[in-house]
Design a protein around this motif. Structure first.
Motif, PDB file in Angstrom:
ATOM      1  N   ILE A 128       0.824  -1.205   0.000  1.00 53.22           N
ATOM      2  CA  ILE A 128       0.000   0.000   0.000  1.00 53.22           C
ATOM      3  C   ILE A 128       0.857   1.253   0.000  1.00 53.22           C
ATOM      4  CG2 ILE A 128      -1.566   1.345   1.468  1.00 53.22           C
ATOM      5  CD1 ILE A 128      -2.945  -1.318   2.159  1.00 53.22           C
ATOM      6  N   ARG A 129       1.938   1.252   0.804  1.00 54.54           N
ATOM      7  CA  ARG A 129       2.768   2.456   0.929  1.00 54.54           C
ATOM      8  C   ARG A 129       3.673   2.668  -0.286  1.00 54.54           C
ATOM      9  NH1 ARG A 129       3.437   4.011   6.425  1.00 54.54           N
ATOM     10  NH2 ARG A 129       1.500   3.489   7.518  1.00 54.54           N
ATOM     11  N   LEU A 130       4.011   1.583  -1.000  1.00 52.50           N
ATOM     12  CA  LEU A 130       4.904   1.714  -2.156  1.00 52.50           C
ATOM     13  C   LEU A 130       4.138   1.681  -3.471  1.00 52.50           C
ATOM     14  CD1 LEU A 130       7.919  -0.472  -0.964  1.00 52.50           C
ATOM     15  CD2 LEU A 130       7.913   2.005  -1.282  1.00 52.50           C
ATOM     16  N   LEU A 131       3.424   0.589  -3.745  1.00 49.91           N
ATOM     17  CA  LEU A 131       2.745   0.486  -5.035  1.00 49.91           C
ATOM     18  C   LEU A 131       1.558   1.445  -5.122  1.00 49.91           C
ATOM     19  CD1 LEU A 131       1.959  -2.604  -7.144  1.00 49.91           C
ATOM     20  CD2 LEU A 131       0.131  -0.997  -6.669  1.00 49.91           C
ATOM     21  N   ASN A 132       0.623   1.338  -4.187  1.00 48.97           N
ATOM     22  CA  ASN A 132      -0.580   2.162  -4.287  1.00 48.97           C
ATOM     23  C   ASN A 132      -0.271   3.650  -4.127  1.00 48.97           C
ATOM     24  OD1 ASN A 132      -1.769  -0.620  -2.775  1.00 48.97           O
ATOM     25  ND2 ASN A 132      -2.857   0.084  -4.575  1.00 48.97           N
ATOM     26  N   ALA A 133       0.573   3.972  -3.164  1.00 51.49           N
ATOM     27  CA  ALA A 133       0.973   5.371  -3.012  1.00 51.49           C
ATOM     28  C   ALA A 133       1.761   5.831  -4.229  1.00 51.49           C
ATOM     29  CB  ALA A 133       1.803   5.554  -1.746  1.00 51.49           C
ATOM     30  N   GLY A 134       2.614   4.959  -4.757  1.00 55.49           N
ATOM     31  CA  GLY A 134       3.377   5.311  -5.951  1.00 55.49           C
ATOM     32  C   GLY A 134       2.478   5.640  -7.125  1.00 55.49           C
ATOM     33  N   HIS A 135       1.404   4.866  -7.274  1.00 61.02           N
ATOM     34  CA  HIS A 135       0.421   5.174  -8.310  1.00 61.02           C
ATOM     35  C   HIS A 135      -0.156   6.572  -8.121  1.00 61.02           C
ATOM     36  CE1 HIS A 135      -0.876   1.043 -10.132  1.00 61.02           C
ATOM     37  NE2 HIS A 135      -0.047   1.699 -10.914  1.00 61.02           N
ATOM     38  N   SER A 136      -0.508   6.918  -6.883  1.00 65.84           N
ATOM     39  CA  SER A 136      -1.100   8.234  -6.625  1.00 65.84           C
ATOM     40  C   SER A 136      -0.096   9.363  -6.843  1.00 65.84           C
ATOM     41  CB  SER A 136      -1.668   8.287  -5.201  1.00 65.84           C
ATOM     42  OG  SER A 136      -2.784   7.433  -5.079  1.00 65.84           O
ATOM     43  N   VAL A 137       1.157   9.131  -6.465  1.00 68.44           N
ATOM     44  CA  VAL A 137       2.202  10.128  -6.716  1.00 68.44           C
ATOM     45  C   VAL A 137       2.289  10.423  -8.211  1.00 68.44           C
ATOM     46  CG1 VAL A 137       4.696  10.524  -6.684  1.00 68.44           C
ATOM     47  CG2 VAL A 137       3.548   9.630  -4.647  1.00 68.44           C
ATOM     48  N   LEU A 138       2.387   9.366  -9.009  1.00 63.85           N
ATOM     49  CA  LEU A 138       2.472   9.549 -10.456  1.00 63.85           C
ATOM     50  C   LEU A 138       1.170  10.104 -11.021  1.00 63.85           C
ATOM     51  CD1 LEU A 138       4.299   6.251 -11.489  1.00 63.85           C
ATOM     52  CD2 LEU A 138       5.299   8.533 -11.288  1.00 63.85           C
ATOM     53  N   GLY A 139       0.048   9.635 -10.481  1.00 60.58           N
ATOM     54  CA  GLY A 139      -1.242  10.052 -11.014  1.00 60.58           C
ATOM     55  C   GLY A 139      -1.487  11.538 -10.880  1.00 60.58           C
ATOM     56  N   LEU A 140      -1.279  12.077  -9.688  1.00 63.75           N
ATOM     57  CA  LEU A 140      -1.572  13.488  -9.450  1.00 63.75           C
ATOM     58  C   LEU A 140      -0.529  14.411 -10.084  1.00 63.75           C
ATOM     59  CD1 LEU A 140      -2.802  13.049  -5.796  1.00 63.75           C
ATOM     60  CD2 LEU A 140      -4.187  13.836  -7.729  1.00 63.75           C
ATOM     61  N   LEU A 141       0.748  14.085  -9.897  1.00 67.32           N
ATOM     62  CA  LEU A 141       1.789  14.908 -10.506  1.00 67.32           C
ATOM     63  C   LEU A 141       1.751  14.798 -12.035  1.00 67.32           C
ATOM     64  CD1 LEU A 141       4.819  14.152  -8.148  1.00 67.32           C
ATOM     65  CD2 LEU A 141       3.188  16.043  -7.993  1.00 67.32           C
TER      66      LEU A 141
END
Length: 497
Positions: free
Chosen positions: A299-312
């Motif tokens: 959750i902290r790496l894959l899912n959060a990583g998706h959100s980091v890339l998604g919003l930026l």
């Protein structure tokens, strides 16, 4: 005009040899699993594992009956019925290889909103051993404090109308009432959603609802139903018209709703089943005593990583995850976020080399054949980010760790919610249950720099954390002055000019 072969049971044998298809007798299967929320992920994950098991072992007890709770599920209900509940899983490898496989583990589907009693009867049937869920994070109905939200109008309806529920917990409670009254044992409730301790959360929410409706039944549920925690992982983008066209052009086959996914697949489950279970470990699932470190890592790496890339990435103008990761700046930013802000707050995970895991995530995200749209990643961010990202921010604040990379992501979310455009003015659609509240708070930023962070159901007390708010205000000011997100990312990575 080319004649297409419709995907159904009768036509399986006539499909091209390149398409794998079930060789087991589907007519002999019993629905030992009832699954609520038959979306793309369920069909690429649990249904895939179960199909593998049926193919390998010939077991007859673990077919899947799908259930849709909402009228919006009517489309998948009709498609699956027309196709005898078959569909194609299109597995896309990074090197361009594509595997096409017809999945046969789903054998029925009930649209519960049309007839709730039929759905609860199926869950209450003696053959049902497991009820599994992919209802998304928002379906668990908890508030900012992590408690069951009794203010929800549908909850009030379900409490007063146990035989005609609308929400998942009303359905589960009524089905378990029927089982108890029939003298049957409970069933296992298996969450397959991206929530930490998803089984524990499901148990907490269900018992809260049941105690309010029927305290005696709640006691029976507590004693007779189990809720194993699990970590699930397989990147599964939304099916596109080109996926449907691929099957038509390459194989002359008409599948109205195939599913695409990456080759990687993982399922880590606590072995806590009260009424039997499939031997999914024979086809790659991993059963462990405690899933916590695995799910936290994911959750902290894959899912959060998706959100980091998604919003930026959305503000920059990228459209897909692979487009972001194949941009060196975005790949570098994501890796720095993983290394500096996430890894220090993770516990060791047995059997996992964390550096190799992060490497694998970047490789998976870069798969050019999985066009995972940033618009999908940004859906319902208000229910995702508290678990994926804000929990990491809070832990770093507590341990005096770095938070500035995440602060830019939150600032980008504010800008996204306010302006609804990328840096070039192209419209970005905001799809979120809290859309109105997000926009209202974000639009106040020019007057109150912390207005967005004051949405307590999402951010809790984050607006009171001065070190973080100083970083956030700097990011917001810079972004609103010039929405060139790449400029801000470069500054964080390589130093402010």
């Amino acid at each position: 005009m080319k004649t297409l072969t419709l995907l159904n049971q009768q036509n399986l044998a006539s499909l091209p040899a390149q398409i794998l298809r079930p060789t087991y007798d589907r007519s002999e299967l019993k629905a030992g699993i009832v699954h609520i929320g038959v979306g793309g992920f369920h069909r690429s994950h649990e249904a895939y594992y179960t199909d593998e098991l049926l193919e390998k072992t010939g077991t007859k007890d673990w077919g899947i009956c799908g259930i849709g709770l909402r009228s919006a599920d009517g489309k998948i209900a009709k498609v699956l019925e027309r196709q005898d509940y078959l569909y194609t899983l299109i597995i896309k490898h990074p090197d361009g290889k594509i595997e096409n496989r017809v999945i046969g583990s789903i054998i029925d589907f009930i649209l519960a909103c049309d007839d709730p009693e039929v759905a609860t009867d199926r869950m209450a049937a003696e053959t049902t051993k497991i009820v599994s869920l992919t209802i998304t994070e928002g379906g668990y109905n908890f508030n900012a404090s992590g408690e069951f939200d009794f203010k929800n109008p549908e909850v009030k309806h379900d409490l007063a109308n146990p035989g005609k529920p609308k929400m998942i917990f009303g359905y589960l409670t009524e089905a378990l009432r029927k089982r108890r009254d029939a003298g049957l044992p409970g069933f296992t409730i298996q969450s397959c959603d991206n929530i930490q301790h998803n089984g524990d959360m499901t148990r907490k929410m269900l018992l809260a609802f049941a105690r309010r409706q029927d305290p005696v039944l709640a006691g029976w549920i507590a004693q007779n139903v189990t809720f194993p925690n699990a970590m699930v992982d397989r990147i599964t983008p939304i099916t596109t018209p080109s996926d449907v066209q691929l099957l038509e052009d390459e194989f002359g086959m008409k599948d109205e709703w195939p599913v695409t996914c990456e080759p990687f697949c993982q399922w880590v489950i606590e072995d806590d089943f009260c009424n039997g279970r499939p031997h999914w470990e024979e086809v790659g699932a991993q059963f462990v005593p405690d899933v916590t470190p695995y799910e936290t890592m994911k959750i902290r790496l894959l899912n959060a990583g998706h959100s980091v890339l998604g919003l930026l990435g959305a503000i920059h103008g990228h459209e897909t995850i692979d487009g972001c990761v194949n941009d060196l700046l975005f790949a570098t930013y994501l890796r720095r976020f993983m290394d500096v802000e996430v890894t220090p707050v993770l516990d060791p995970v047995d059997g996992i080399d964390i550096e190799e895991y992060k490497d694998s995530l970047l490789a998976r995200f870069a798969n050019p054949n999985i066009k995972d749209a940033l618009s999908r990643i940004c859906l319902e961010s208000s229910s995702k980010l508290p678990k994926f990202l804000i929990s990491t921010i809070n832990e770093n604040i507590e341990r005096k760790g770095s938070t500035e990379l995440a602060a830019l992501v939150i600032a980008a979310w504010c800008y996204y919610s306010d302006k609804g455009t990328d840096k070039n003015g192209k419209k970005l659609e905001v799809v979120d249950e809290m859309k109105a509240e997000l926009h209202k708070a974000a639009a106040e930023t020019s007057r109150d720099k912390l207005s967005f962070l004051r949405i307590k159901p999402i951010f809790g007390d984050l607006a009171k954390q001065k070190g973080f708010t100083d970083e956030y205000i700097h990011m917001v000011d810079s972004l609103y002055e010039n929405p060139d997100i790449a400029r801000l990312m470069q500054a964080l990575l390589f130093g402010w000019e």
